[in-house]
Design a protein around this motif. Sequence first.
Motif, PDB file in Angstrom:
ATOM      1  N   THR A 294      12.707  -2.817  47.357  1.00 46.93           N
ATOM      2  CA  THR A 294      13.602  -2.542  46.226  1.00 46.93           C
ATOM      3  C   THR A 294      14.093  -3.864  45.643  1.00 46.93           C
ATOM      4  O   THR A 294      14.146  -4.875  46.346  1.00 46.93           O
ATOM      5  CB  THR A 294      14.828  -1.715  46.660  1.00 46.93           C
ATOM      6  OG1 THR A 294      15.664  -2.516  47.504  1.00 46.93           O
ATOM      7  CG2 THR A 294      14.413  -0.452  47.394  1.00 46.93           C
ATOM      8  N   PRO A 295      14.472  -3.869  44.361  1.00 49.09           N
ATOM      9  CA  PRO A 295      15.007  -5.099  43.761  1.00 49.09           C
ATOM     10  C   PRO A 295      16.226  -5.634  44.491  1.00 49.09           C
ATOM     11  O   PRO A 295      16.396  -6.853  44.613  1.00 49.09           O
ATOM     12  CB  PRO A 295      15.358  -4.669  42.329  1.00 49.09           C
ATOM     13  CG  PRO A 295      14.439  -3.532  42.040  1.00 49.09           C
ATOM     14  CD  PRO A 295      14.293  -2.798  43.349  1.00 49.09           C
ATOM     15  N   ARG A 296      17.105  -4.738  45.011  1.00 50.59           N
ATOM     16  CA  ARG A 296      18.317  -5.191  45.675  1.00 50.59           C
ATOM     17  C   ARG A 296      17.993  -5.948  46.957  1.00 50.59           C
ATOM     18  O   ARG A 296      18.550  -7.004  47.224  1.00 50.59           O
ATOM     19  CB  ARG A 296      19.211  -3.973  45.978  1.00 50.59           C
ATOM     20  CG  ARG A 296      20.451  -4.252  46.820  1.00 50.59           C
ATOM     21  CD  ARG A 296      21.245  -5.454  46.355  1.00 50.59           C
ATOM     22  NE  ARG A 296      21.534  -5.416  44.926  1.00 50.59           N
ATOM     23  CZ  ARG A 296      21.852  -6.467  44.205  1.00 50.59           C
ATOM     24  NH1 ARG A 296      21.896  -7.675  44.775  1.00 50.59           N
ATOM     25  NH2 ARG A 296      22.107  -6.354  42.914  1.00 50.59           N
ATOM     26  N   ARG A 297      17.087  -5.442  47.770  1.00 49.76           N
ATOM     27  CA  ARG A 297      16.704  -6.140  48.994  1.00 49.76           C
ATOM     28  C   ARG A 297      16.031  -7.468  48.670  1.00 49.76           C
ATOM     29  O   ARG A 297      16.244  -8.474  49.354  1.00 49.76           O
ATOM     30  CB  ARG A 297      15.772  -5.267  49.827  1.00 49.76           C
ATOM     31  CG  ARG A 297      16.422  -4.005  50.362  1.00 49.76           C
ATOM     32  CD  ARG A 297      15.424  -3.198  51.160  1.00 49.76           C
ATOM     33  NE  ARG A 297      15.989  -1.911  51.564  1.00 49.76           N
ATOM     34  CZ  ARG A 297      15.279  -0.957  52.162  1.00 49.76           C
ATOM     35  NH1 ARG A 297      14.004  -1.149  52.419  1.00 49.76           N
ATOM     36  NH2 ARG A 297      15.859   0.182  52.501  1.00 49.76           N
ATOM     37  N   PHE A 298      15.226  -7.457  47.628  1.00 52.52           N
ATOM     38  CA  PHE A 298      14.569  -8.691  47.207  1.00 52.52           C
ATOM     39  C   PHE A 298      15.596  -9.746  46.816  1.00 52.52           C
ATOM     40  O   PHE A 298      15.514 -10.906  47.227  1.00 52.52           O
ATOM     41  CB  PHE A 298      13.627  -8.391  46.049  1.00 52.52           C
ATOM     42  CG  PHE A 298      13.047  -9.616  45.386  1.00 52.52           C
ATOM     43  CD1 PHE A 298      12.019 -10.327  45.988  1.00 52.52           C
ATOM     44  CD2 PHE A 298      13.547 -10.063  44.172  1.00 52.52           C
ATOM     45  CE1 PHE A 298      11.493 -11.460  45.392  1.00 52.52           C
ATOM     46  CE2 PHE A 298      13.028 -11.198  43.566  1.00 52.52           C
ATOM     47  CZ  PHE A 298      11.988 -11.893  44.178  1.00 52.52           C
ATOM     48  N   LEU A 299      16.600  -9.353  46.033  1.00 53.68           N
ATOM     49  CA  LEU A 299      17.626 -10.298  45.583  1.00 53.68           C
ATOM     50  C   LEU A 299      18.485 -10.789  46.740  1.00 53.68           C
ATOM     51  O   LEU A 299      18.942 -11.936  46.735  1.00 53.68           O
ATOM     52  CB  LEU A 299      18.492  -9.649  44.507  1.00 53.68           C
ATOM     53  CG  LEU A 299      17.784  -9.386  43.175  1.00 53.68           C
ATOM     54  CD1 LEU A 299      18.687  -8.612  42.225  1.00 53.68           C
ATOM     55  CD2 LEU A 299      17.333 -10.692  42.530  1.00 53.68           C
ATOM     56  N   ASN A 300      18.732  -9.932  47.735  1.00 54.70           N
ATOM     57  CA  ASN A 300      19.458 -10.382  48.914  1.00 54.70           C
ATOM     58  C   ASN A 300      18.704 -11.496  49.629  1.00 54.70           C
ATOM     59  O   ASN A 300      19.296 -12.463  50.105  1.00 54.70           O
ATOM     60  CB  ASN A 300      19.680  -9.212  49.883  1.00 54.70           C
ATOM     61  CG  ASN A 300      20.717  -8.229  49.378  1.00 54.70           C
ATOM     62  OD1 ASN A 300      21.525  -8.567  48.511  1.00 54.70           O
ATOM     63  ND2 ASN A 300      20.690  -7.016  49.900  1.00 54.70           N
ATOM     64  N   SER A 301      17.381 -11.357  49.691  1.00 52.93           N
ATOM     65  CA  SER A 301      16.566 -12.391  50.333  1.00 52.93           C
ATOM     66  C   SER A 301      16.540 -13.655  49.498  1.00 52.93           C
ATOM     67  O   SER A 301      16.538 -14.766  50.037  1.00 52.93           O
ATOM     68  CB  SER A 301      15.140 -11.877  50.545  1.00 52.93           C
ATOM     69  OG  SER A 301      14.358 -12.822  51.244  1.00 52.93           O
ATOM     70  N   VAL A 302      16.549 -13.504  48.180  1.00 47.95           N
ATOM     71  CA  VAL A 302      16.559 -14.672  47.292  1.00 47.95           C
ATOM     72  C   VAL A 302      17.805 -15.515  47.558  1.00 47.95           C
ATOM     73  O   VAL A 302      17.748 -16.746  47.567  1.00 47.95           O
ATOM     74  CB  VAL A 302      16.517 -14.234  45.812  1.00 47.95           C
ATOM     75  CG1 VAL A 302      16.780 -15.420  44.889  1.00 47.95           C
ATOM     76  CG2 VAL A 302      15.156 -13.634  45.487  1.00 47.95           C
ATOM     77  N   SER A 303      18.933 -14.871  47.791  1.00 52.02           N
ATOM     78  CA  SER A 303      20.173 -15.606  48.040  1.00 52.02           C
ATOM     79  C   SER A 303      20.036 -16.531  49.245  1.00 52.02           C
ATOM     80  O   SER A 303      20.453 -17.694  49.206  1.00 52.02           O
ATOM     81  CB  SER A 303      21.333 -14.623  48.266  1.00 52.02           C
ATOM     82  OG  SER A 303      21.554 -13.840  47.118  1.00 52.02           O
ATOM     83  N   GLY A 304      19.435 -16.035  50.325  1.00 55.82           N
ATOM     84  CA  GLY A 304      19.218 -16.880  51.496  1.00 55.82           C
ATOM     85  C   GLY A 304      18.192 -17.956  51.242  1.00 55.82           C
ATOM     86  O   GLY A 304      18.329 -19.083  51.727  1.00 55.82           O
ATOM     87  N   ALA A 305      17.180 -17.630  50.471  1.00 55.56           N
ATOM     88  CA  ALA A 305      16.110 -18.590  50.198  1.00 55.56           C
ATOM     89  C   ALA A 305      16.614 -19.779  49.398  1.00 55.56           C
ATOM     90  O   ALA A 305      16.253 -20.925  49.671  1.00 55.56           O
ATOM     91  CB  ALA A 305      14.975 -17.892  49.447  1.00 55.56           C
TER      92      ALA A 305
END
Length: 446
Positions: A294-305
Amino acid sequence: MLGAITNFFDRMVRRYLPDAFLFAIILTFVVFILGMIFTGSSPVNMVEYWGGGFWGLLEFAMQMSLIVVTGYILANSPIVKKILGRISKLANSPGQAVLLVTLVASIACLINYGFGLVVGALLAIHVAKRVPSADYRLLMASAYSGFLLWHGGLSGSIPLSIATDNHMLIEEIGIVPVSETLFGGPNLFIVGTLLLTLPLLNRLLMKSARNVGQIDPELLNLQQKVMEIEEEEPETIKSVTPAERLENSRIISLLIGILGLAFVLYHFVSKGFDLNLNIVNFIFLFLGILFHGTPRRFLNSVSGAVKNAGGIIIQFPFYAGIMGMMTSSGLSEQLSMFFVNISNEVTLPWLSFISAGILNFFIPSGGGQWAIQGDIMMSAAMNLGADIPKTAIAVAWGDAWTNMIQPFWALPLLAIAGLKVRDIMGFCVMVLFFSFIPISIGLLLF
């Protein structure tokens, strides 16, 4: 003897090696002074060269940052993390832990260096939690040692660059296909030898690790929390507004992911095996979108990246300034020409490797180094009748070789690990010394 040597370098590094950012500042002053001594440039000239070059690598810095970010996103997806968890079960002792982390990190870096750095760090954490008697610092050093192989793999910027039809030396050397560089005899020998021997070397270094059994459980738990992604099942998510429903829509991720992979397929069908930096980033980005669901899970990972790429983003301009001083003052040309002048058709590739290794201290970027050294080394190869593909791959290995003691590229791994560069660099010095042997054999005898 091996343990004594390793412990000596470990003590020296932990005592005297500064933070990676300070390392870049110190190098700035060193090049500033060397430029005045060896090129006759005035202080005003060196200031001008430094400031003029400070923003000269913004495009490349963005590409490198995206490599780290997209590699982290993909490696931190539920599918890949589940795979890493299963792989970690192969290690049941400290020795097996070191062997496993080194081998997996090396293979991952051959696929893509940003992906490999992150996979190595994540796997090391999984393994450390499973085998708490393993030395945490050595596990992370083992993960970073895999980075030694990156420039001989599928994301190597120099071999990929000269395989494209618009590279900067196209008129001089034409297109040099990866079949003659990445899949040539010298590179295959070096990669194969290091894949077999690096895990064994790190296993031997385990005897000199002084903190065995002293892994801080709180540190591992903290790093595990940093990597965690919100993985609520769709039916448990209360999507009240249309915007929230879109953010948690699997269909949105699926459609955009398919669109991205469709372009990747079109790219390879129309252009052949053109695996450049942009297409590598493209592949990892859209696989990451698909794997996160989902876009939300993807964006959560982007924050850590993005947090892991911070050190690279802020340091790249300083290294661009160093590059500007070395290039505009003529210092880099003097260094390269020194080795060219003592070369012949047999020794040029090996001496190109040495010169690239030295230059990598000041410009830890394969593309940046090639911009400086490429024309000089390729012209020398043509004049001396030396092997052009071997000389090019030699510059690539020089860039990769001294990364073992240049802290710049360890930043993403260390950010995930919660360690400082001085915690692993003593072990990496031993990797540097050892790897000199197979690289030299490959460049001189193949």
